[in-house]
Scaffold this active site. Sequence first.
Site, short mmCIF file in Angstrom:
data_model
loop_
_atom_site.label_atom_id
_atom_site.label_comp_id
_atom_site.label_asym_id
_atom_site.label_seq_id
_atom_site.Cartn_x
_atom_site.Cartn_y
_atom_site.Cartn_z
CE LYS A 245 -0.22 -3.19 -4.92
NZ LYS A 245 -0.90 -4.50 -5.04
N GLY B 212 -5.08 -9.57 10.04
CA GLY B 212 -5.59 -8.48 9.19
C GLY B 212 -7.08 -8.71 9.00
N GLY C 204 -9.21 -6.56 7.09
CA GLY C 204 -9.68 -5.62 6.08
C GLY C 204 -10.38 -6.38 4.98
CG ASN C 205 -11.32 -6.38 0.16
OD1 ASN C 205 -11.08 -7.54 -0.16
ND2 ASN C 205 -12.18 -5.63 -0.49
N GLY D 93 -8.80 -10.10 4.70
CA GLY D 93 -8.91 -10.89 5.92
C GLY D 93 -10.34 -11.14 6.35
P1 NAD Z 1 -7.32 -3.34 3.87
O1 NAD Z 1 -6.85 -1.95 3.97
O2 NAD Z 1 -8.73 -3.58 3.50
O3 NAD Z 1 -7.02 -4.13 5.23
C1 NAD Z 1 -5.77 -4.19 5.85
C2 NAD Z 1 -5.97 -4.80 7.22
O4 NAD Z 1 -4.71 -5.07 7.81
C3 NAD Z 1 -6.73 -3.89 8.20
O5 NAD Z 1 -7.60 -4.69 8.97
C4 NAD Z 1 -5.61 -3.34 9.07
O6 NAD Z 1 -6.06 -2.99 10.37
C5 NAD Z 1 -4.70 -4.54 9.13
N1 NAD Z 1 -3.33 -4.21 9.50
C6 NAD Z 1 -2.57 -3.16 9.11
N2 NAD Z 1 -1.37 -3.22 9.69
C7 NAD Z 1 -1.36 -4.35 10.46
C8 NAD Z 1 -0.42 -4.98 11.31
N3 NAD Z 1 0.79 -4.45 11.48
N4 NAD Z 1 -0.76 -6.14 11.90
C9 NAD Z 1 -1.98 -6.67 11.73
N5 NAD Z 1 -2.91 -6.13 10.95
C10 NAD Z 1 -2.61 -4.98 10.32
O7 NAD Z 1 -6.31 -4.05 2.82
P2 NAD Z 1 -6.55 -5.34 1.96
O8 NAD Z 1 -7.04 -4.91 0.61
O9 NAD Z 1 -7.34 -6.34 2.74
O10 NAD Z 1 -5.06 -5.86 1.74
C11 NAD Z 1 -4.39 -6.68 2.70
C12 NAD Z 1 -3.24 -7.39 2.01
O11 NAD Z 1 -3.73 -8.14 0.91
C13 NAD Z 1 -2.16 -6.47 1.43
O12 NAD Z 1 -0.92 -7.12 1.50
C14 NAD Z 1 -2.57 -6.35 -0.03
O13 NAD Z 1 -1.50 -6.00 -0.87
C15 NAD Z 1 -3.04 -7.78 -0.28
N6 NAD Z 1 -3.94 -7.93 -1.42
C16 NAD Z 1 -5.11 -7.25 -1.50
C17 NAD Z 1 -5.94 -7.45 -2.61
C18 NAD Z 1 -7.28 -6.81 -2.73
O14 NAD Z 1 -8.02 -7.15 -3.66
N7 NAD Z 1 -7.67 -5.90 -1.85
C19 NAD Z 1 -5.55 -8.35 -3.61
C20 NAD Z 1 -4.35 -9.04 -3.48
C21 NAD Z 1 -3.56 -8.82 -2.38
#
Ligand code: NAD
Length: 416
Positions: free
Chosen positions: A106, A218, A220-221, A223
């Site tokens: 990571k 959440g 983002g990507n 959620g």
């Molecule tokens: P992202 O940056 O696209 O989205 C993150 C989201 O979380 C945003 O909507 C942000 O506003 C929200 N957020 C941040 N802090 C917050 C809080 N305290 N309370 C509520 N919401 C909050 O990130 P992502 O890629 O969607 O990743 C989210 C999670 O999924 C992380 O734990 C990441 O490690 C995990 N993940 C992501 C992927 C991927 O392919 N992107 C794969 C596996 C796991």
Amino acid sequence: MEGRYSALDTALEQLRIAAEKLELDTGIHEMLKYPKRTLVVSINIRMDDGSIKTFTGCRVQHNDARGPFKGGIRYHPDVTLDEVTALAMWMTWKCAVVDIPYGGAKGGVCCNPKEMSMGELERLTRRYISLIFDLIGPYRDVPAPDVYTDAQTMAWIMDTYSQMKGYSIPECVTGKPLSVGGSEGRAEATSLGVMFCVREAAKLLGLKMKNAQMVVQGFGNVGWNAAKIAYDWGCKIIGVSDSSGGIYCPEGLNPYKVYQHKTKTGSVVDFEQCKNLTNEELLELECDILVPAALENQITKTNAANIKAKIIAEGANGPTTPEADKMLNEKGVLLVPDILANSGGVTVSYFEWVQNLTREHWTLEEVNQKLENKIVKAFNDVYKTSEDEEEPMRTAALMLGVGRVAEAIRTLGLWP
Ligand code: NAD
């Protein structure tokens, strides 16, 4: 263990539990507590106002017994070396659970992307990659997106790495845009994997997906795409949130419209005909399915007793502390752990790497079918272990993941 858990405390406690259940050699357990290699770098960049600013970044490579290191890069103001180390460890188990030939790594940069321009983010990314250049590469360590990094960030990584080598190397990074060797389906892959797990878990409980009430933390990507897929499958999305807060609508909301609203206003908050609520309140809503898809340590001993969901599918990494885990298990919640639930992202990253190495491009149908096969197989493997060992899904997934990594270590031996 009492008190507040850091992500690394959680990861080490999970490893301890798995090692105990597996009766793992104490030497191998000790070895797996630490990353194989860690590099911390100072990233100096020129800001738009002409000043020079220094950001701290790192790349943590946990274990590569099963294949090259693989793992995302996170940009966040709260990033710490401990957090990135925990995330790298989870990547090792995750790749083993879903049975793809990678180890775990990571990266993280302590910065606030929301306060930075595109130009500043591009310079930060390129300088960071130039600093960790010796550690990464298609057969060494393949980065991908994580919190606050996206396909554009991955394109800058591919270009920087390729420019430094002198020729185009798309397979050095995954999660790229389609125009530069990205895979069909990568953007939605993590969420589709989450939803395949939710579907399989719902079957076990005899719960119908149609009209099942779902809450997503959440937006983002992970959620937003999970909410979109669930909505398309007929689930009722009753609450979503982001870092600014949450919204609740018992009749069900349209995530596509919420996405438009967030694009316009910067947050999901104040969406039409919804009640605003805090992230804490959102997690405690009465619902069938809860998908935490934000950050670590959201479900703790403080709120676990108030969680009402029947199924929790961890889109985020490490959202539940070990204490909360125990409480949820005692309540009979079916929890699909992160290293299984969100493994769809790294799985399609692996497909992207394979396509790049073979210079092929698969259709969306091919990608999604292969993804479904991988995730359903992993879900069934974990469920079978859970039944055979009479352990919750988290412990079963860890036993499977840690066990496979330990087996690879034993087979390779130690040299010199
Ligand atoms: P992202 O940056 O696209 O989205 C993150 C989201 O979380 C945003 O909507 C942000 O506003 C929200 N957020 C941040 N802090 C917050 C809080 N305290 N309370 C509520 N919401 C909050 O990130 P992502 O890629 O969607 O990743 C989210 C999670 O999924 C992380 O734990 C990441 O490690 C995990 N993940 C992501 C992927 C991927 O392919 N992107 C794969 C596996 C796991």
